[in-house]
Write an enzyme that holds these catalytic residues in place. Structure first.
Site, PDB file in Angstrom:
ATOM      1  N   SER A 187      -4.199  16.472 -15.816  1.00  0.00           N
ATOM      2  CA  SER A 187      -4.954  17.114 -14.727  1.00  0.00           C
ATOM      3  C   SER A 187      -4.049  17.723 -13.666  1.00  0.00           C
ATOM      4  O   SER A 187      -4.542  18.302 -12.692  1.00  0.00           O
ATOM      5  CB  SER A 187      -5.888  16.097 -14.071  1.00  0.00           C
ATOM      6  OG  SER A 187      -6.776  15.573 -15.025  1.00  0.00           O
ATOM      7  N   THR A 228      -7.832   2.471 -19.228  1.00  0.00           N
ATOM      8  CA  THR A 228      -7.435   1.631 -18.099  1.00  0.00           C
ATOM      9  C   THR A 228      -8.601   1.538 -17.121  1.00  0.00           C
ATOM     10  O   THR A 228      -9.539   2.341 -17.186  1.00  0.00           O
ATOM     11  CB  THR A 228      -6.219   2.212 -17.344  1.00  0.00           C
ATOM     12  OG1 THR A 228      -6.643   3.389 -16.649  1.00  0.00           O
ATOM     13  CG2 THR A 228      -5.058   2.544 -18.244  1.00  0.00           C
ATOM     14  N   ASP A 267       0.879  -1.175   0.000  1.00  0.00           N
ATOM     15  CA  ASP A 267       0.000   0.000   0.000  1.00  0.00           C
ATOM     16  C   ASP A 267       0.912   1.220   0.000  1.00  0.00           C
ATOM     17  O   ASP A 267       1.559   1.522   1.006  1.00  0.00           O
ATOM     18  CB  ASP A 267      -0.908  -0.004   1.237  1.00  0.00           C
ATOM     19  CG  ASP A 267      -1.819   1.217   1.270  1.00  0.00           C
ATOM     20  OD1 ASP A 267      -1.587   2.174   0.496  1.00  0.00           O
ATOM     21  OD2 ASP A 267      -2.765   1.224   2.085  1.00  0.00           O
ATOM     22  N   VAL A 268       0.957   1.919  -1.133  1.00  0.00           N
ATOM     23  CA  VAL A 268       1.941   3.001  -1.268  1.00  0.00           C
ATOM     24  C   VAL A 268       1.637   4.207  -0.382  1.00  0.00           C
ATOM     25  O   VAL A 268       2.471   5.109  -0.271  1.00  0.00           O
ATOM     26  CB  VAL A 268       2.094   3.468  -2.737  1.00  0.00           C
ATOM     27  CG1 VAL A 268       2.678   2.377  -3.612  1.00  0.00           C
ATOM     28  CG2 VAL A 268       0.779   4.004  -3.294  1.00  0.00           C
ATOM     29  N   ASN A 302       3.847   5.298  -9.892  1.00  0.00           N
ATOM     30  CA  ASN A 302       2.710   5.356 -10.823  1.00  0.00           C
ATOM     31  C   ASN A 302       1.362   5.048 -10.188  1.00  0.00           C
ATOM     32  O   ASN A 302       0.329   5.396 -10.757  1.00  0.00           O
ATOM     33  CB  ASN A 302       3.024   4.383 -11.969  1.00  0.00           C
ATOM     34  CG  ASN A 302       1.823   4.084 -12.811  1.00  0.00           C
ATOM     35  OD1 ASN A 302       1.389   4.919 -13.600  1.00  0.00           O
ATOM     36  ND2 ASN A 302       1.256   2.891 -12.635  1.00  0.00           N
ATOM     37  N   LYS A 334      -1.885  15.962  -8.418  1.00  0.00           N
ATOM     38  CA  LYS A 334      -1.066  15.779  -9.631  1.00  0.00           C
ATOM     39  C   LYS A 334      -0.227  17.019  -9.943  1.00  0.00           C
ATOM     40  O   LYS A 334       0.897  16.896 -10.441  1.00  0.00           O
ATOM     41  CB  LYS A 334      -1.963  15.398 -10.808  1.00  0.00           C
ATOM     42  CG  LYS A 334      -2.618  14.016 -10.657  1.00  0.00           C
ATOM     43  CD  LYS A 334      -1.591  12.893 -10.561  1.00  0.00           C
ATOM     44  CE  LYS A 334      -2.230  11.514 -10.625  1.00  0.00           C
ATOM     45  NZ  LYS A 334      -1.244  10.421 -10.557  1.00  0.00           N
ATOM     46  N   TYR A 358      -7.669  15.556  -6.966  1.00  0.00           N
ATOM     47  CA  TYR A 358      -6.791  14.962  -7.988  1.00  0.00           C
ATOM     48  C   TYR A 358      -5.946  16.059  -8.647  1.00  0.00           C
ATOM     49  O   TYR A 358      -4.738  15.892  -8.839  1.00  0.00           O
ATOM     50  CB  TYR A 358      -7.665  14.232  -9.010  1.00  0.00           C
ATOM     51  CG  TYR A 358      -6.923  13.358  -9.985  1.00  0.00           C
ATOM     52  CD1 TYR A 358      -6.404  12.130  -9.596  1.00  0.00           C
ATOM     53  CD2 TYR A 358      -6.754  13.744 -11.315  1.00  0.00           C
ATOM     54  CE1 TYR A 358      -5.736  11.310 -10.504  1.00  0.00           C
ATOM     55  CE2 TYR A 358      -6.098  12.936 -12.229  1.00  0.00           C
ATOM     56  CZ  TYR A 358      -5.589  11.715 -11.817  1.00  0.00           C
ATOM     57  OH  TYR A 358      -4.930  10.905 -12.714  1.00  0.00           O
ATOM     58  N   VAL A 364      -6.653   7.581 -20.743  1.00  0.00           N
ATOM     59  CA  VAL A 364      -6.028   6.322 -21.149  1.00  0.00           C
ATOM     60  C   VAL A 364      -7.036   5.200 -20.876  1.00  0.00           C
ATOM     61  O   VAL A 364      -7.744   5.230 -19.865  1.00  0.00           O
ATOM     62  CB  VAL A 364      -4.738   6.050 -20.328  1.00  0.00           C
ATOM     63  CG1 VAL A 364      -3.985   4.838 -20.887  1.00  0.00           C
ATOM     64  CG2 VAL A 364      -3.829   7.273 -20.302  1.00  0.00           C
TER      65      VAL A 364
HETATM   66  P1  NAD Z   1      -5.255   1.544 -13.067  1.00  0.00           P
HETATM   67  O1  NAD Z   1      -6.414   1.626 -12.166  1.00  0.00           O
HETATM   68  O2  NAD Z   1      -5.238   0.535 -14.150  1.00  0.00           O
HETATM   69  O3  NAD Z   1      -3.904   1.403 -12.236  1.00  0.00           O
HETATM   70  C1  NAD Z   1      -3.703   2.026 -10.992  1.00  0.00           C
HETATM   71  C2  NAD Z   1      -3.045   1.004 -10.099  1.00  0.00           C
HETATM   72  O4  NAD Z   1      -2.711   1.648  -8.853  1.00  0.00           O
HETATM   73  C3  NAD Z   1      -3.975  -0.182  -9.774  1.00  0.00           C
HETATM   74  O5  NAD Z   1      -3.334  -1.408 -10.037  1.00  0.00           O
HETATM   75  C4  NAD Z   1      -4.266  -0.013  -8.301  1.00  0.00           C
HETATM   76  O6  NAD Z   1      -4.457  -1.229  -7.605  1.00  0.00           O
HETATM   77  C5  NAD Z   1      -2.990   0.705  -7.841  1.00  0.00           C
HETATM   78  N1  NAD Z   1      -3.185   1.375  -6.549  1.00  0.00           N
HETATM   79  C6  NAD Z   1      -4.223   2.156  -6.154  1.00  0.00           C
HETATM   80  N2  NAD Z   1      -4.076   2.508  -4.867  1.00  0.00           N
HETATM   81  C7  NAD Z   1      -2.920   1.928  -4.445  1.00  0.00           C
HETATM   82  C8  NAD Z   1      -2.244   1.893  -3.203  1.00  0.00           C
HETATM   83  N3  NAD Z   1      -2.717   2.547  -2.128  1.00  0.00           N
HETATM   84  N4  NAD Z   1      -1.090   1.198  -3.125  1.00  0.00           N
HETATM   85  C9  NAD Z   1      -0.607   0.531  -4.193  1.00  0.00           C
HETATM   86  N5  NAD Z   1      -1.205   0.518  -5.385  1.00  0.00           N
HETATM   87  C10 NAD Z   1      -2.361   1.207  -5.509  1.00  0.00           C
HETATM   88  O7  NAD Z   1      -5.145   3.006 -13.710  1.00  0.00           O
HETATM   89  P2  NAD Z   1      -3.979   3.690 -14.571  1.00  0.00           P
HETATM   90  O8  NAD Z   1      -4.682   4.573 -15.516  1.00  0.00           O
HETATM   91  O9  NAD Z   1      -3.015   2.701 -15.084  1.00  0.00           O
HETATM   92  O10 NAD Z   1      -3.317   4.609 -13.462  1.00  0.00           O
HETATM   93  C11 NAD Z   1      -1.930   4.725 -13.300  1.00  0.00           C
HETATM   94  C12 NAD Z   1      -1.580   6.166 -13.023  1.00  0.00           C
HETATM   95  O11 NAD Z   1      -1.908   6.948 -14.165  1.00  0.00           O
HETATM   96  C13 NAD Z   1      -2.329   6.801 -11.844  1.00  0.00           C
HETATM   97  O12 NAD Z   1      -1.429   7.582 -11.095  1.00  0.00           O
HETATM   98  C14 NAD Z   1      -3.345   7.686 -12.537  1.00  0.00           C
HETATM   99  O13 NAD Z   1      -3.734   8.780 -11.730  1.00  0.00           O
HETATM  100  C15 NAD Z   1      -2.562   8.124 -13.744  1.00  0.00           C
HETATM  101  N6  NAD Z   1      -3.330   8.640 -14.861  1.00  0.00           N
HETATM  102  C16 NAD Z   1      -4.263   7.872 -15.475  1.00  0.00           C
HETATM  103  C17 NAD Z   1      -4.988   8.402 -16.529  1.00  0.00           C
HETATM  104  C18 NAD Z   1      -6.042   7.603 -17.232  1.00  0.00           C
HETATM  105  O14 NAD Z   1      -6.823   8.199 -17.981  1.00  0.00           O
HETATM  106  N7  NAD Z   1      -6.126   6.307 -17.075  1.00  0.00           N
HETATM  107  C19 NAD Z   1      -4.730   9.717 -16.957  1.00  0.00           C
HETATM  108  C20 NAD Z   1      -3.761  10.462 -16.313  1.00  0.00           C
HETATM  109  C21 NAD Z   1      -3.054   9.919 -15.253  1.00  0.00           C
END
Ligand code: NAD
Length: 263
Positions: A144, A190, A63-64, A90, A159, A155, A188
């Site tokens: 963002s 995801t 848990d980060v 990430n 960020k 958020y 993205v």
């Molecule tokens: P995702 O949900 O697929 O991946 C996020 C991962 O973070 C998940 O595996 C989740 O279990 C993990 N996580 C969440 N809380 C955690 C914790 N307390 N400890 C450890 N792990 C934890 O989504 P993603 O899009 O791959 O997100 C990755 C990064 O990209 C994030 O920081 C997100 O804010 C950023 N981001 C995503 C988008 C988008 O549109 N998907 C856009 C901009 C930024």
């Protein structure tokens, strides 16, 4: 002649590495020779990815938002693979709500996971990188973090904090051979967005404001992270790189070509 692998002999820690952008990056770095340490919340996804990757991969349930857990993560990486070269901070969560509607608990949770954890990662990793004479940190910020979105208050704050914290780490450690950059994705494909982006009107609205007219694939973000982590980016530090299909290149003003009658 076989293509040289960019990350042969390197050890990378990837938080949020079990899904989305983190999983795509773990797979890419691993394919190019890195040993990868995938940190994510306990669950099947991390173990399944490690089983798929095979050798040179380890899952550390983490848990980060806990300093102790992140510190133990870096120790586990160095204990298993002998060094630490690359940290991809990430892991992240979203949030929705304007200030009066956002609970104090929700605000703190978003700041803890999206911002505090980036500090914890750097704090725990930098001493191990110094021991190698250098290293590379990439932080996932967001489009963002470069401007604000309606009702993304916590958020947006987290960020934007990641972006300026990235600059602070970059200048403090530049002369130690440690580079630190941020990627700033737009939308993205995801799981973090899958609930909301499955609503057709919302997806169409998003596609409308992104000049490229679509979401990114996680692999398109991973390619930029890998470049930043590679020696090809040897003079690049303190930067926040938009990977957003042109989203943040736009002022937000209306597209007059669509509104004005054809002349
Ligand atoms: P995702 O949900 O697929 O991946 C996020 C991962 O973070 C998940 O595996 C989740 O279990 C993990 N996580 C969440 N809380 C955690 C914790 N307390 N400890 C450890 N792990 C934890 O989504 P993603 O899009 O791959 O997100 C990755 C990064 O990209 C994030 O920081 C997100 O804010 C950023 N981001 C995503 C988008 C988008 O549109 N998907 C856009 C901009 C930024």
């Amino acid at each position: 002649m076989a293509k040289a692998l960019r990350f042969e002999g390197k050890v990378a820690v990837i938080t949020g590495g079990a899904s989305g952008i983190g999983a795509a990056t773990a797979a890419l770095l691993h394919a190019e020779g890195a040993a990868v340490v995938i940190a994510d919340l306990p669950g099947e996804a991390g173990g399944a990815l490690v089983a798929k990757l095979g050798e040179r991969a380890m899952f550390v349930p983490t848990d980060v938002s806990s300093w102790e857990a992140v510190d133990a993560l870096m120790t586990a990486a160095v204990t298993r693979f002998g060094r630490l070269d690359i940290l991809f901070n990430n892991a992240g969560i979203g949030s929705f709500g304007a200030t009066p509607d956002l609970s104090v608990e929700d605000w703190r949770r978003v700041i803890a996971i999206d911002l505090d954890a980036v500090f914890y990662g750097c704090k725990a990793a930098i001493p191990a990188m110094r021991a190698n004479g250098g290293g590379v940190i990439v932080n996932t910020a967001s489009a963002s973090g470069m401007a604000a979105d309606y009702h993304f208050t916590a958020y947006n704050a987290a960020k934007a904090g990641v972006i300026n914290y990235t600059r602070a780490v970059a200048i403090d450690h530049a002369r130690e051979g440690i580079r630190c950059n941020a990627v700033c994705p737009g939308p993205v494909e995801t799981p973090i967005l899958s609930g909301i982006s499955a609503i057709p009107e919302i997806r169409a609205a998003w596609n409308e404001v992104v000049p490229m007219g679509r979401f990114a694939r996680p692999e398109e973000i991973a390619e930029v992270v890998a470049f930043l982590a590679s020696d090809a980016a040897s003079y690049l530090t303190g930067a926040a790189i938009p990977v957003d299909g042109g989203l943040t290149a736009h002022t937000g003003q209306p597209n007059l070509a669509k509104l004005l009658p054809a002349v």
